[in-house]
Design an enzyme around this catalytic site. Sequence first.
Site, mmCIF file in Angstrom:
data_model
loop_
_atom_site.group_PDB
_atom_site.id
_atom_site.type_symbol
_atom_site.label_atom_id
_atom_site.label_comp_id
_atom_site.label_asym_id
_atom_site.label_seq_id
_atom_site.Cartn_x
_atom_site.Cartn_y
_atom_site.Cartn_z
ATOM 1 N N GLY A 43 -73.849 -23.519 -20.462
ATOM 2 C CA GLY A 43 -72.737 -22.582 -20.595
ATOM 3 C C GLY A 43 -72.155 -22.555 -21.985
ATOM 4 N N LYS A 102 -87.785 -17.369 -17.082
ATOM 5 C CA LYS A 102 -87.083 -16.308 -16.362
ATOM 6 C C LYS A 102 -87.297 -16.532 -14.862
ATOM 7 C CE LYS A 102 -85.057 -12.346 -15.646
ATOM 8 N NZ LYS A 102 -83.589 -12.450 -15.709
ATOM 9 N N CYS A 115 -78.105 -15.474 -5.913
ATOM 10 C CA CYS A 115 -78.643 -14.189 -5.504
ATOM 11 C C CYS A 115 -77.948 -13.731 -4.249
ATOM 12 C CB CYS A 115 -80.127 -14.306 -5.217
ATOM 13 S SG CYS A 115 -81.004 -14.936 -6.608
HETATM 14 C C1 FMN Z 1 -79.793 -11.933 -20.024
HETATM 15 C C2 FMN Z 1 -79.672 -13.126 -19.130
HETATM 16 C C3 FMN Z 1 -80.581 -13.308 -18.087
HETATM 17 C C4 FMN Z 1 -80.488 -14.400 -17.246
HETATM 18 N N1 FMN Z 1 -81.397 -14.581 -16.241
HETATM 19 C C5 FMN Z 1 -81.307 -15.669 -15.437
HETATM 20 C C6 FMN Z 1 -82.264 -15.908 -14.414
HETATM 21 O O1 FMN Z 1 -83.238 -15.173 -14.253
HETATM 22 N N2 FMN Z 1 -82.107 -16.998 -13.607
HETATM 23 C C7 FMN Z 1 -81.054 -17.868 -13.779
HETATM 24 O O2 FMN Z 1 -80.942 -18.837 -13.032
HETATM 25 N N3 FMN Z 1 -80.148 -17.682 -14.762
HETATM 26 C C8 FMN Z 1 -80.259 -16.610 -15.584
HETATM 27 N N4 FMN Z 1 -79.324 -16.441 -16.586
HETATM 28 C C9 FMN Z 1 -78.241 -17.416 -16.757
HETATM 29 C C10 FMN Z 1 -78.537 -18.408 -17.895
HETATM 30 O O3 FMN Z 1 -79.700 -19.148 -17.631
HETATM 31 C C11 FMN Z 1 -77.345 -19.358 -18.109
HETATM 32 O O4 FMN Z 1 -77.099 -20.083 -16.919
HETATM 33 C C12 FMN Z 1 -76.086 -18.620 -18.470
HETATM 34 O O5 FMN Z 1 -76.379 -17.581 -19.365
HETATM 35 C C13 FMN Z 1 -75.022 -19.516 -19.095
HETATM 36 O O6 FMN Z 1 -75.472 -20.125 -20.263
HETATM 37 P P1 FMN Z 1 -75.149 -19.535 -21.737
HETATM 38 O O7 FMN Z 1 -73.682 -19.345 -21.800
HETATM 39 O O8 FMN Z 1 -75.664 -20.578 -22.683
HETATM 40 O O9 FMN Z 1 -75.890 -18.246 -21.835
HETATM 41 C C14 FMN Z 1 -79.444 -15.344 -17.454
HETATM 42 C C15 FMN Z 1 -78.537 -15.166 -18.498
HETATM 43 C C16 FMN Z 1 -78.641 -14.078 -19.348
HETATM 44 C C17 FMN Z 1 -77.641 -13.918 -20.451
#
Ligand code: FMN
Lengths: 279, 279, 317, 317
Positions: D255, D56, D141
């Site tokens: 993604g 995280k 951010c």
């Molecule tokens: C609940 C949640 C929390 C996330 N928190 C972060 C984070 O703290 N830092 C970050 O760089 N990306 C964060 N992401 C983005 C994910 O790491 C990822 O880039 C994004 O969800 C796309 O991948 P996915 O489609 O496989 O989920 C978060 C995504 C989700 C769903």
Amino acid sequence: MRYFDARVIENRSLGGGYFVLRLGGCESLTGSRPGQFVMLRGDWGRDPLLPRPLSLLSVAHEGRADLLVKVVGKGTALMERSPPGSRVSVLGPLGNGFPVPSADVADLLVAGGVGLPPLFMQAESAGRLGMANGSEMLYGARTSRDLVLLGEIRALGIALRLATEDGSLGRRGRVTDELEARLDHWRAAASPRRLRIMACGPREMLWAVGRIAQSCDIECYLSMEEQMACGIGVCLGCAVAARTRPYLYVCKHGPVFPAAEVMAYAPAASTSQSEGGAQ
Amino acid sequence: MRYFDARVIENRSLGGGYFVLRLGGCESLTGSRPGQFVMLRGDWGRDPLLPRPLSLLSVAHEGRADLLVKVVGKGTALMERSPPGSRVSVLGPLGNGFPVPSADVADLLVAGGVGLPPLFMQAESAGRLGMANGSEMLYGARTSRDLVLLGEIRALGIALRLATEDGSLGRRGRVTDELEARLDHWRAAASPRRLRIMACGPREMLWAVGRIAQSCDIECYLSMEEQMACGIGVCLGCAVAARTRPYLYVCKHGPVFPAAEVMAYAPAASTSQSEGGAQ
Amino acid sequence: MTSSLDTREEEAPALHTTCGGIEFRNPVLTASGTFGYGEEFDALLSLRSLGGLVTKGISPQPRLGNPPPRICETAAGMLNSIGLENVGVEAFAREKLPFLRSCGTRVLVNFFGTTFDEYVDCGARLAALDGVDGLEMNVSCPNIKQGGIEFGRDPTVLGDLVKACRAVVRKPLWVKLTPNTSDIVSLARACADNGADAVSIINTITGMAIDVRTRRPKIATVFGGLSGPAIKPIALRMVHQVRREKIPIPICGIGGIQDGIDAIEFLLAGASCVQVGTQSFVDPASAERIVREIEEHCRAQGVSDVGELIGALETGK
Amino acid sequence: MTSSLDTREEEAPALHTTCGGIEFRNPVLTASGTFGYGEEFDALLSLRSLGGLVTKGISPQPRLGNPPPRICETAAGMLNSIGLENVGVEAFAREKLPFLRSCGTRVLVNFFGTTFDEYVDCGARLAALDGVDGLEMNVSCPNIKQGGIEFGRDPTVLGDLVKACRAVVRKPLWVKLTPNTSDIVSLARACADNGADAVSIINTITGMAIDVRTRRPKIATVFGGLSGPAIKPIALRMVHQVRREKIPIPICGIGGIQDGIDAIEFLLAGASCVQVGTQSFVDPASAERIVREIEEHCRAQGVSDVGELIGALETGK
Ligand SMILES: Cc1cc2nc3c(=O)[nH]c(=O)nc-3n(C[C@H](O)[C@H](O)[C@H](O)COP(=O)(O)O)c2cc1C
Ligand SMILES: Cc1cc2nc3c(=O)[nH]c(=O)nc-3n(C[C@H](O)[C@H](O)[C@H](O)COP(=O)(O)OP(=O)(O)OC[C@H]3O[C@@H](n4cnc5c(N)ncnc54)[C@H](O)[C@@H]3O)c2cc1C
Ligand SMILES: Cc1cc2nc3c(=O)[nH]c(=O)nc-3n(C[C@H](O)[C@H](O)[C@H](O)COP(=O)(O)OP(=O)(O)OC[C@H]3O[C@@H](n4cnc5c(N)ncnc54)[C@H](O)[C@@H]3O)c2cc1C
Ligand SMILES: Cc1cc2nc3c(=O)[nH]c(=O)nc-3n(C[C@H](O)[C@H](O)[C@H](O)COP(=O)(O)O)c2cc1C
Ligand code: FES
Ligand code: FES
């Protein structure tokens, strides 16, 4: 907590969109506490995507677990249509659960609608400990169609008091009206046992129960709901505003919270009442 | 062409991932021509999203329509699991269909694998017109498990010749080997009837059939497949390179094309053979 | 129709809406490229029940389009790379317009060019045609002079293009924005500042998919445009971003609409009307159903005029 | 494990890969924010079976995050607006790192700040910690000084930020790009030019959803980040765009990955490794399963080294 495949072994409709899903292969749920829940997902592709949180209704030997579900959207509709033999993925048991029954405490279990399962399981557990007859369950819903498993509840040996908003069964009114009546009764009876309230149901009901408990200074636990993605405290999605920390997580710190912990951010009584009434 | 709801009235597994879906409520498909197809979608949410094109296998009175389907992915897997009573949306009949049987023409119906349905329906239609015994069906697949509905085909009164790549039934080899053998035979027999070829199956097979027909200067029709979204000529997704226009649309101008129309852009024989052989 | 029997006549919610200089019977249009030139759907739904339809994109000359495969399915969506194939202005006027003139609903013609001059030429010729209620300019086309970057990606280029077309188009002129941007608001502002009557938000989002067995793209042109329910949250966000900035022209919301609830989300976010695209492939009668579902929602929620919903999102700010 | 019994040992395809200065057992990592600090998943899959995990996002100080509701489901995806809640560097080092040090897989720490200085401070402190194999900088951010626009949206701002962090981080430094851009290539180039070791593509896409009954956004902060299968075509496109331009640092693809086939699509498009995000919610054991599925695919296709797949897309150009 385990992640495993289970099978639907029975899918019993109770009418009104309620059904009991009996799962086999849930050995890992043995020893679950009332109030704990599972994240459940059927074999249904990407729509819906996320698993659904469901409270345990009952966990028996030989890996049997029962869930009481109400159809409210896509996921629950798909569950309703799952025939025996369907495969489901289960993550659980999750969350903390209600405090254990105790000989010197009389528990008032307040269930609203589909909030029944954790309180059913709590009553079942009280029965197993021989403490059911000290406690009572107050169970309310909109109409008599929404009051389910009445025979099963009575079979647990717990006193059952019903309320429906349309008066079709039990007291006409809200379950919180019944709660207030029972509290009057208990106070009048001057029982030696300390009173404790445990509640699960719609949010407005929980706030109302919490306010009643606060005003009477009775120990009270509320089982909360929030949108969930992970169920295990990693997504930080299921936050609720809390007293001791800015946010607590329903899946990890709850779903059962001492009322005081979450009541701080409950809306004022009037708003909530009128919101509920506007339905 | 109509868009309507139908019901699965029977779902018969033929093994090997093949099944016949019998639909009720398809009155609007009455009069469909062999080679025409429908876009079909079950009651399954958003996954998969688009309807699936399926050729008609047979259309009977009282709104009954049969489809022969092979499980290859999500949509067909969901169809395989559809119990009788399931609701499906149907758009059809779509496309053009094969030329009608004619007394002075002997048709060679060449089916590869799940390319059977349009040729089955063509044979059925020939049978109805009393012309089935002049024609023959050549039906090939990888193994005998992939040759289905053999009894039903024979019952249509058409001569049936089989080929399997592993030799488990009929000629060992490709259906195009059988086609060449039959063409030799027909030429030797010097039949008074003109020969015509109609084919449906994997693309490599169609190109091979087209090349054989070209080299023998025989009238030939190929039923083509492309990814489809709309089925009615509006998305322009199902383009195939063609001779008379840069692109024709499988759903609108086809799926049946005169071989010459689409052969112009077929890969050279060697490539295709080796590609097919590499499997 | 059926539903108006259930309730007294005077309770029927008012569904008509105005967007970008055009009055619509209701806020549901069908999107360019997903509804052909209307004709094919005549047997599948009542065209008269729709607010309007938008034709496949027209260019001055006919265009052939891209080699197949042109489409593939993705999670809750699809990719397409049709290549803007169309019959051209002349054939459109001759072969398609006669039907559209009498189809009983509003007709917007989607158009484009590959150069500035082509845009202007195309817009002028289409606007002159009887039976065309308005034009929707598709600016998601590669600008050959700018190394193939879409015309609609740079607010300055876009503004100039809108101004040039505006000068010759005396009918309602809408501009359909590309979502392949970090700043949808600037694009919308460039349109408003240069005389557009409305913005349509959004066109498809560039995406791709790969066949891992053949190691080739699933779409012959490698990249294609993503549409369908998958993109709805992005489309809705862009509509609301533009609305929030009080850009002084109305918005037509597009992207992943499958039902009346989806359509109402767009209205609440700030759209004055919506277009149904990919869903017409999923369910060819959906546009008509969506009109009904909007009406039902209004009744159930006590909304007497659909206009009350437009921009009615409560963000607590 | 089981599958290696089926076949002779020497046939096992090589799965290890190197990306941005870190060697991984296999190309499957878990994505930031979807895998906590690893601990919670210890009971659900074998952490040792993974290529690595990304924590995280950590900031110099603890952060509380946004008010609920923070998440909602969308078509084949979800929106989240957690608000970058985290325990802060100190508590991370004290409470989370001991477990991570012995978890048996590579550990990347995702980090961010709300100012330039916070980024640099956070990066420096995290890089100094034992047990941290590398850092992944989250640049999605809001930059308070720039009116809340994400740091990662402007190539110049991004380049400066990367340069500043690079100067103090002596461990592998990855930059996670925002997809809310019209030009992912320029962002990747800014990272490469300023010393980043790799780029992670993509973070979530800004989206929104509305509850039509209450007329309120489904996410308290109105906008949230879209993730899940819905965004896969967009993520894959961005990975390939960057790869095609021969940006000289490797890519970690993210993604919508749900299975081995999805992961391989990213490798073919040009990613050296991938991250599994939302799918860990759908199926908490998915990352381990995906490793197995990649291995099976390699066997079935006669690929002896997963490296053969990286960038092996055939576009016929
Ligand atoms: C609940 C949640 C929390 C996330 N928190 C972060 C984070 O703290 N830092 C970050 O760089 N990306 C964060 N992401 C983005 C994910 O790491 C990822 O880039 C994004 O969800 C796309 O991948 P996915 O489609 O496989 O989920 C978060 C995504 C989700 C769903
Ligand atoms: C700890 C916990 C225990 C629960 N136990 C039970 C139970 O024992 N029996 C039961 O029937 N239901 C229970 N629920 C509620 C149940 O999870 C939701 O009804 C279910 O997720 C709805 O899914 P759906 O796909 O049918 O509805 P959707 O189509 O997703 O949505 C329908 C409606 O339900 C709401 N909803 C969706 N997901 C959730 C969620 N995770 N929490 C709250 N509301 C949601 C939506 O906002 C929407 O208004 C519980 C929820 C929690 C958090
Ligand atoms: C005019 C026409 C008639 C057809 N008739 C029949 C029939 O009678 N019986 C039958 O079993 N099949 C028929 N097909 C093929 C059938 O449409 C596909 O097998 C089906 O769409 C696959 O869906 P799926 O969800 O199971 O597979 P998916 O999960 O979508 O994909 C599995 C594989 O099938 C391919 N595929 C997916 N959609 C199509 C498509 N529209 N056309 C071609 N390939 C596709 C994919 O590229 C992939 O390789 C026909 C196709 C066309 C175009
Ligand atoms: C097959 C197809 C063809 C399209 N052709 C056009 C077009 O010619 N002009 C245009 O502006 N948009 C075109 N679009 C984009 C749609 O009009 C719409 O903006 C997009 O699909 C998003 O909406 P949806 O998610 O409801 O489909 C096309 C979309 C699809 C799927
Ligand atoms: S549901 Fe993920 S933290 Fe509670
Ligand atoms: S499938 Fe749409 S044009 Fe053929």
